[in-house]
Design a protein around this motif. Structure first.
Motif, PDB file in Angstrom:
ATOM      1  N   THR A  63       5.294  19.625 -12.981  1.00  0.00           N
ATOM      2  CA  THR A  63       5.087  20.959 -12.873  1.00  0.00           C
ATOM      3  C   THR A  63       3.615  21.205 -12.706  1.00  0.00           C
ATOM      4  N   LEU A  64       2.745  20.850 -13.326  1.00  0.00           N
ATOM      5  CA  LEU A  64       1.343  20.980 -13.263  1.00  0.00           C
ATOM      6  C   LEU A  64       0.748  20.261 -11.941  1.00  0.00           C
ATOM      7  N   ALA A  65       1.319  19.259 -11.494  1.00  0.00           N
ATOM      8  CA  ALA A  65       0.769  18.743 -10.010  1.00  0.00           C
ATOM      9  C   ALA A  65       0.986  19.636  -9.062  1.00  0.00           C
ATOM     10  N   ASP A  66       2.462  20.138  -9.137  1.00  0.00           N
ATOM     11  CA  ASP A  66       2.960  20.903  -7.827  1.00  0.00           C
ATOM     12  C   ASP A  66       2.075  22.388  -7.820  1.00  0.00           C
ATOM     13  N   THR A  67       1.729  22.746  -9.147  1.00  0.00           N
ATOM     14  CA  THR A  67       0.893  23.994  -9.205  1.00  0.00           C
ATOM     15  C   THR A  67      -0.447  23.752  -8.599  1.00  0.00           C
ATOM     16  N   VAL A  68      -1.102  22.856  -8.934  1.00  0.00           N
ATOM     17  CA  VAL A  68      -2.334  22.451  -8.464  1.00  0.00           C
ATOM     18  C   VAL A  68      -2.463  22.348  -7.218  1.00  0.00           C
ATOM     19  N   GLY A  69      -1.270  21.530  -6.845  1.00  0.00           N
ATOM     20  CA  GLY A  69      -1.166  21.300  -5.260  1.00  0.00           C
ATOM     21  C   GLY A  69      -1.067  22.267  -4.477  1.00  0.00           C
ATOM     22  N   ARG A  70      -0.540  23.682  -4.928  1.00  0.00           N
ATOM     23  CA  ARG A  70      -0.438  24.983  -4.269  1.00  0.00           C
ATOM     24  C   ARG A  70      -1.838  25.611  -4.163  1.00  0.00           C
TER      25      ARG A  70
END
Length: 107
Positions: A63-70
């Motif tokens: 979830t954190l990786a997805d958010t940081v990617g966005r």
């Protein structure tokens, strides 16, 4: 630019530099609820509790990786659209990257 004041744990919304929380209040609450369940299972089934903790940490990391990617994608879009970005636009982009960097290393 001065350092942002510390925010209390669980504070929702963007920080002083405009970077939103990496987890929304609902996501954070759900992860905390799941962690509480994991801890509660330990007495009855330690192996299962440790397995569930591993799954939960993996879910949080994804979830954190997805958010940081966005966030990175949005920041990149702000400065990379034109071949000739002016210095002020690049300065603002760098400030936003710094804010994201600070958020990441303080997590």
């Amino acid at each position: 630019m001065p350092k942002s004041p510390p925010r209390p744990p669980g504070a929702a919304g963007p920080d002083a530099e405009g970077i939103p929380d990496l987890l929304g209040p609902a996501e954070e609450g759900e992860f905390r609820r799941r962690w509480h369940e994991v801890q509660g299972r330990f007495v009855d089934d330690p192996r299962q509790a440790v397995h569930a903790a591993d799954v939960l940490v993996g879910d949080v990391m994804r979830t954190l990786a997805d958010t940081v990617g966005r966030h990175r994608h949005a920041l990149e879009g702000q400065w990379s659209q034109g071949l000739e970005a002016d210095t002020e636009s690049l300065r603002l982009a760098l400030c936003r990257y710094r804010a994201l960097f600070r958020r990441l290393v303080s997590t």
